[in-house]
Enzyme design. Structure first.
Site, PDB file in Angstrom:
ATOM      1  N   ASP A  80     -17.862  -9.360 -22.910  1.00 39.39           N
ATOM      2  CA  ASP A  80     -17.239  -8.076 -22.643  1.00 39.39           C
ATOM      3  C   ASP A  80     -16.914  -7.387 -23.969  1.00 39.39           C
ATOM      4  OD1 ASP A  80     -14.526 -10.051 -21.461  1.00 39.39           O
ATOM      5  OD2 ASP A  80     -14.913  -9.464 -23.519  1.00 39.39           O
ATOM      6  N   ASP A  82     -13.984  -5.057 -25.798  1.00 42.51           N
ATOM      7  CA  ASP A  82     -12.619  -4.536 -25.750  1.00 42.51           C
ATOM      8  C   ASP A  82     -12.428  -3.477 -26.831  1.00 42.51           C
ATOM      9  OD1 ASP A  82     -12.038  -6.271 -23.693  1.00 42.51           O
ATOM     10  OD2 ASP A  82     -11.255  -7.832 -25.026  1.00 42.51           O
ATOM     11  N   ASP A 160      -4.286 -13.307 -32.682  1.00 39.83           N
ATOM     12  CA  ASP A 160      -4.077 -14.754 -32.733  1.00 39.83           C
ATOM     13  C   ASP A 160      -4.878 -15.426 -33.841  1.00 39.83           C
ATOM     14  OD1 ASP A 160      -6.498 -14.263 -31.460  1.00 39.83           O
ATOM     15  OD2 ASP A 160      -5.926 -15.208 -29.574  1.00 39.83           O
TER      16      ASP A 160
END
Length: 462
Positions: A80, A82, A160
């Site tokens: 995907d 983002d 992260d």
């Protein structure tokens, strides 16, 4: 693929047109000019490009971020794409009629193009003490609400892992790499941005993400990032069960189930998700449950790699089989119920307890119970009854579970599985022969039992 990354990173270091600086928080930033990287707009989905350009033309900053950029650089096909922007969720919604806003903890915009959904997030910023209404942290340090907006530098500092702090800028097609993300791609190292203890406490699911990225990308978790995981693994028990359901799908249905399972048990991450299963494994480390779990993970990976369907209903029915069997035995002893009734009572208990840590939707938990219930019928339906039994909608899934159980246990169960295997794989004529021979053998055994005359009692002489 590795040679391509190596050449790319070497070019980055050699070309003096790339710029390097440091953010206010001390995070390194490298901006790679368009001519010095291999990402092309042709590699990005058409819908993601539409979103990026509309935001840019409306005067907002817009970047492709994270996995989409990372996977293209690794030569992989992104799952995907983002997008992040400095537009607020409400401003995004005004730009796109096909937009819906979702989330409470993180406010996101989903731009819907049929089945394709482009997720757009507003660049996140740092918390300050007076932002209670838009951000909230619990006693353990976990973020409960987080709608603090900021700049791209602040957003990167809150990502992260360094390999996810990669931004493709649609305004000039450059790549912004924070914290040495491009170098970590080359060295196959998974490093956290910031203090690992604090980052894991903010969101314990990051520990699962560390395992998933390490296996998916063939990377080694950095020592500093790996060290606190075992200690902090119990924090996963506080994560909402609905969110854990989605994480389990990502861990076990993406072709790396075996590797993820092994690493999760090594770091103590499996027990918070599957406490009943872990208890059985600890009680008998070399027992059938251990063999069953390895077989489940191996078979799931094989099906994913062969592009076959995998269903959560079968996965949960299989992985919870031995906790179910153990619970049924306990209920039978405690209550005196029959094996059949104890088994049915155990099904509800086990599924209810599992749903406390992973919220299994009813559309999967109900079929899982059907698969369990059919296990009791395999021995009783050999012979001519088998023809009707195989017409049951859940027969195939139940049959697959029988084969896994036989592989794990052996003994008489292997004989039963072998009979069903020959019946299922045979043609109509072969099935008839198998069924008749089994039925005839069963009748002979019954007749032999009926022919036995009772022992005569010799009366003593008077």
């Amino acid at each position: 693929m590795f040679r391509r990354i190596s050449q790319f990173c070497k070019q980055l270091f050699d070309d003096n047109q790339n710029t390097t600086e440091t953010t206010q928080a001390g995070l390194s930033l490298e901006v790679v000019a368009r001519k010095n990287h291999a990402i092309s707009r042709k590699q990005i989905s058409e819908n993601a490009i539409k979103v990026l350009y509309r935001l840019h033309k409306a005067g907002f900053k817009a970047y492709l971020v994270g996995g989409g950029v990372r996977d293209i650089l690794l030569g992989l096909k992104p799952k995907d794409f983002d997008v992040v922007t400095n537009a607020t969720p409400e401003e995004i919604k005004r730009l796109f009629r096909n937009c819906r806003l979702v989330g409470r903890r993180f406010r996101l915009a989903h731009i819907v193009f049929g089945r394709d959904v482009i997720e757009v997030a507003t660049l996140r910023g740092h918390h300050v003490d007076n932002e209670e209404k838009i951000s909230k942290v619990n006693a353990e340090g976990r973020l409960l609400r987080d709608n603090v907006y900021g700049t791209i530098d602040e957003d990167a500092e809150r990502r992260d892992f360094t390999v996810n702090a990669l931004y493709y800028d649609i305004s000039d097609f450059s790549i912004h790499s924070y914290g040495g993300g491009l170098q970590d791609l080359e060295s196959r190292t998974l490093r956290l941005i910031g203090d690992p203890q604090k980052r894991y406490r903010e969101d314990p699911v990051r520990m699962l993400r560390a395992v998933r990225f390490a296996t998916k990308l063939g990377m080694q978790i950095d020592k500093d990032a790996a060290e606190p995981i075992y200690e902090l693994a119990p924090l996963l028990k506080d994560i909402p069960a609905a969110r854990m359901y989605e994480e389990v799908l990502k861990l076990f249905f993406n072709g790396q189930a075996q590797n993820n399972y092994t690493m999760m048990r090594e770091y103590g991450l499996f027990e918070p998700l599957f406490p009943l299963v872990e208890n059985v494994l600890v009680e008998d480390p070399h027992g059938p449950a251990t063999k069953m779990n390895n077989a489940i993970m191996r078979n799931t990976d094989q099906r994913v790699q062969a592009d076959k369907t995998v269903t959560p209903a079968f996965f949960y029915a299989a992985i919870l089989w031995y906790p179910l069997s153990q619970r049924a035995d306990d209920i039978a002893v405690e209550s005196g119920l029959s094996t059949y009734d104890a088994f049915y009572a155990a099904m509800g208990d086990v599924m209810e307890q599992q749903c406390r840590s992973i919220s299994i939707p009813r559309r999967f938990s109900t079929p899982a119970k059907d698969i369990w219930q059919l296990q009791l019928r395999f021995d009783r339906n050999q012979g001519t009854r088998a023809f009707k039994f195989i017409e049951h909608p859940k027969f195939r899934a139940a049959y697959d579970l029988l084969l896994l159980r036989a592989e794990a246990e052996g003994g008489n169960l292997s004989k039963s599985a072998a009979w069903w295997k020959s019946f299922v794989e045979g043609n109509e004529e072969q099935r008839s022969v198998i069924a008749r021979s089994t039925a005839k053998g069963s009748r002979n055994r019954n007749n032999n039992r009926r022919r036995r005359s009772p022992k005569k009692t010799i009366k003593p002489e008077e």
